[in-house]
Design a protein around this motif. Structure first.
Motif, short mmCIF file in Angstrom:
data_model
loop_
_atom_site.label_atom_id
_atom_site.label_comp_id
_atom_site.label_asym_id
_atom_site.label_seq_id
_atom_site.Cartn_x
_atom_site.Cartn_y
_atom_site.Cartn_z
N VAL A 35 0.80 -1.29 -0.02
CA VAL A 35 -0.20 0.02 -0.01
C VAL A 35 0.77 1.21 -0.02
O VAL A 35 1.86 1.42 0.69
N HIS A 37 -0.93 4.85 -0.53
CA HIS A 37 -1.95 5.92 -0.10
C HIS A 37 -3.23 5.66 -0.33
O HIS A 37 -3.55 4.88 -1.20
N PRO A 38 -4.30 6.21 0.30
CA PRO A 38 -5.76 5.73 0.04
C PRO A 38 -5.98 6.66 -1.21
O PRO A 38 -5.41 7.52 -1.45
N GLU A 39 -7.16 6.42 -1.83
CA GLU A 39 -7.41 6.97 -3.10
C GLU A 39 -7.73 8.47 -2.77
O GLU A 39 -8.64 8.58 -1.81
N THR A 42 -3.19 11.90 -0.90
CA THR A 42 -1.70 11.74 -1.01
C THR A 42 -0.49 12.44 -0.34
O THR A 42 0.87 12.16 -0.24
N ASN A 50 -9.03 15.07 6.05
CA ASN A 50 -10.11 13.57 6.14
C ASN A 50 -10.33 13.58 7.39
O ASN A 50 -11.64 13.48 7.76
N THR A 249 -0.83 5.04 6.27
CA THR A 249 -1.89 4.24 5.48
C THR A 249 -1.78 2.87 5.77
O THR A 249 -2.57 1.91 5.85
N ALA A 253 -4.68 0.44 7.00
CA ALA A 253 -5.00 -0.79 6.04
C ALA A 253 -5.09 -2.20 6.96
O ALA A 253 -5.77 -2.91 7.01
N THR A 256 -8.17 -1.96 8.77
CA THR A 256 -9.38 -2.38 7.91
C THR A 256 -9.30 -3.75 7.54
O THR A 256 -10.29 -4.29 7.48
N TYR A 289 -5.69 11.16 11.20
CA TYR A 289 -6.30 10.87 10.02
C TYR A 289 -7.72 10.19 10.16
O TYR A 289 -8.85 10.40 9.22
N ARG A 290 -8.10 9.47 11.48
CA ARG A 290 -9.09 9.12 11.40
C ARG A 290 -10.24 10.04 12.20
O ARG A 290 -11.59 9.53 12.69
N CYS A 439 2.58 -1.69 3.95
CA CYS A 439 3.44 -0.70 3.05
C CYS A 439 4.89 -1.27 2.99
O CYS A 439 5.70 -0.50 2.31
#
Length: 661
Positions: A35, A37-39, A42, A50, A249, A253, A256, A289-290, A439
């Motif tokens: 991984v 970065h999320p869509e 970047t 986010n 990320t 990940a 998730t 991030y969350r 990653c």
């Protein structure tokens, strides 16, 4: 029990194994692609935006209100308010003349302004360089001058030091003070030294209504993180926004994918580990991030448990040194109580330990025995993460049993923004640091001089090498050091010796740099030995030293004062000794050495790994006295110099045949 079946790491799809090394291993859920970065996200600024959206109007950054020197409740600022302050502060710095990809220093303990400055720098593509007292004046000079630093954001208590060093720091022009007020004397002295002083809110005010600037790019440098190191001048690892995003990320990940605890906007995190280092930066990064809430400690680790009790965090990241202290205090307390209370604790502990492979919970003992212990960390913890140094398997089991929480261990370095390994959810195997970040990929490379080979049975062994999207770009102005650390294929050589176990989890068993040979040829890993001795209730800290011209090890022991006093009071020949006499008595040292050697034998230390003479010190190893790095690792070269006289005397004692055996 983990819902996943081993192996937890698998060969990277399409990788080619070379002689003298293992295959490149990846997280079993991410064998095909690492991984990055999320869509649509970047940069680190994208990550913050986010999180701010996820947080909504909820509290974001909190600090305790201080009244007459006493800490009261946490006072919070919401996500929208913090966002406004961050944007204004960044624009204010621009108006003061700070340009994109220019360096700005941060010189303070963790507090909301640290995080706000960090996010403002990510937005404006400034380069963060953290400064901290334990670097020493020489290293601060070196860093400031090497990076041509013109701006420093600082707490007021650091201004006098900056002013004092100004003649050695010709590039520094602006100092922004995080506190609302500055003592007039400090301001006057700073101005006289040629510094332009601003308060944080003045810079925010300056940025109000400022024009929008170009957004950051993934290739922009986010930070130059100087490793505190144990010897010599620090090295500055250049980490781009993309490097940092990949690491964060990777944590997300894994959450998730279900192999690590997921973080959400409902979580509360306590920030106390130094933000000058990547462990705390990555830990905060995932919470930012969350959209989670972050509460800061008062700035004094002695008051940390009080801050935790008030905040009641749901997530706690810490280092083995603190976990070892909790372990020692709880077990000493249980032992001191004795009787029925001790029997009940030991019975409950044993029952939970026997079922750790399946669960960290027990319907009865969690309420009857462990509830009061759990309250020491606020009572709401979902999970605990240990990092920065190896933690004893016994201590890991203790944390799981007593706090009824998932306890993870992480492994990483400055040079890969922490993205090495994470343990697997509900896999309570102790002694492992887990599997590669999503990653990253990991391989083991032969170290023939130490007899660690990738063809070893039953499991391969070798130097841990890591490659992936979080690997740093280079060391600042040190191409020779970069070439020594990153090879031509992009592998970061960590200097740690590891094993892939039966489930392809990584175990760290040695260190290239911290090992030494005794005169008869045995290799010694002092950290391992110190870890054993520090599990004994009498020992708070240990420094194990061996001279290559000598056949034996000696030790500097900082005892647990309470345990030492309690032990002495129950030993007739020592009961009347004063505290000072306990530290100097040859008979006390002889007795303690016997106890430690017996304990070491029970813990499978080999004969040559046991210390043969000890010195007891009443001075704790701390960051302030420069014996520990800010991540609480022992500075061996410093400790060797500080205790040179005592070490020489211990070896003289051994050579004269008067060792305390």
């Amino acid at each position: 029990m983990s819902p996943f079946k081993p192996p937890y790491a698998v060969p990277a799809t399409g990788s080619i194994k070379k002689d003298g090394e293992t295959a490149a291993m990846r997280h079993f859920k991410f064998a095909d692609k690492l991984v990055d970065h999320p869509e649509g996200i970047t940069t680190l600024w994208d990550m913050y935006v986010n999180g701010s959206k996820l947080g909504g109007d909820r509290p974001f950054l909190g600090a305790r209100r201080i009244e007459n020197g006493e800490a009261k409740e946490y006072v919070w600022e919401s996500h929208p308010k913090v966002m406004k302050r961050i944007k204004n502060f960044g624009k204010g710095l621009v108006s003061l003349g700070l340009e994109r990809q220019k360096v700005i220093g941060i010189y303070s303990v963790n507090r909301p302004e640290w995080t706000m400055t960090e996010q403002a720098c990510y937005r404006e593509a400034f380069i963060i360089v953290a400064l901290y007292d334990t670097l020493g004046a020489e290293a601060i000079d070196y860093i400031v001058n090497q990076t041509d630093m013109e701006f420093i954001v600082s707490s007021a208590d650091k201004l006098a030091n900056i002013t004092q060093l100004k003649t050695q720091l010709p590039t520094i022009k602006h100092v922004i003070i995080m506190d609302e007020t500055i003592e007039e004397t400090l301001r006057t002295n700073a101005a006289a030294a040629g510094l332009i002083i601003h308060t944080y809110k003045e810079v925010e005010k300056l940025g109000e209504g400022g024009a929008e600037t170009k957004l950051p790019t993934p290739e922009d440098i986010a930070t130059i993180c100087y490793t505190s190191g144990t010897t010599g001048l620090p090295k500055g690892a250049i980490l781009t926004q993309a490097n940092c995003v990949a690491s964060i990320t990777g944590i997300a990940a894994a959450g998730t994918a279900g192999t690590f605890a997921p973080i959400s906007h409902t979580d509360v995190y306590i920030s106390y580990l130094p933000l000058a280092h990547v462990f705390e930066r990555a830990a905060q990064g995932i919470h930012v991030y969350r959209g989670a809430a972050i509460g800061y400690y008062q700035g004094d680790t002695a008051k940390l448990l009080d801050d935790i009790e008030e905040l009641k965090p749901t997530v706690f990241c810490s280092v083995p040194r603190l976990f070892n202290r909790i372990y020692d205090k709880v077990l000493s307390s249980v032992k001191a109580k004795g009787g029925l209370s001790s029997m009940m604790f030991n019975s409950a502990y044993g029952q939970k330990r026997s079922h750790l492979k399946t669960t960290v919970n027990h319907w009865l003992w969690d309420r009857l025995v462990f509830a009061t212990i759990r309250q020491k960390l606020g009572g709401r913890l979902r999970f605990i993460l240990s990092g920065s140094a190896p933690v004893s398997p016994d201590v890991m089991d203790f944390m799981r049993i007593c706090f009824s929480a998932q306890v993870y261990e992480g492994y990483g370095q400055t040079e890969n923004f922490c993205a090495g390994c994470l343990t697997v959810k509900e896999d309570n195997t102790s002694g492992v640091v887990g599997i590669p970040f999503p990653c990253s990929e990991i391989k083991l490379v032969d170290v023939p001089d130490m007899d660690y080979l990738s063809i070893d049975k039953p499991y391969p062994r070798g130097e841990i090498c890591i490659r992936g999207n979080s690997i740093f770009r280079e060391y600042h102005n040190a191409p020779d050091k970069t070439a020594e650390t990153i090879d031509e294929d992009g592998w970061l050589h960590t200097g740690d010796i590891g094993v892939f176990d039966s489930a392809n989890r990584v175990m760290i068993i040695d260190r290239l740099k911290n090992i030494f040979k005794l005169s008869q040829g045995e290799y010694i890993a002092p950290e391992k030995i110190e870890g054993v001795y520090q599990k004994h209730e009498l020992v708070s800290q240990a420094f194990v030293y061996g001279d290559s011209m000598q056949a034996s090890l000696v030790g500097i022991i900082f005892p647990d004062a309470y345990a030492l006093s309690a032990w002495a009071s129950k030993t007739p020949e020592f009961a009347s000794l004063s505290k000072a006499e306990l530290y100097t008595s040859p008979e006390v040292k002889k007795s303690i050495l016997k106890i430690l050697n017996a304990f070491g034998k029970q813990s499978d230390l080999k004969g040559f790994e046991q210390i043969r003479a000890i010195h007891l010190t009443s001075d704790e190893f701390t960051v302030d006295n420069d014996l520990l790095t800010p991540t609480f690792k022992l500075k061996r070269e410093i400790a060797k110099k500080v205790y040179k006289k005592e070490i020489d005397e211990l070896y003289a004692t051994l050579s004269n045949g008067r060792a305390f055996n």
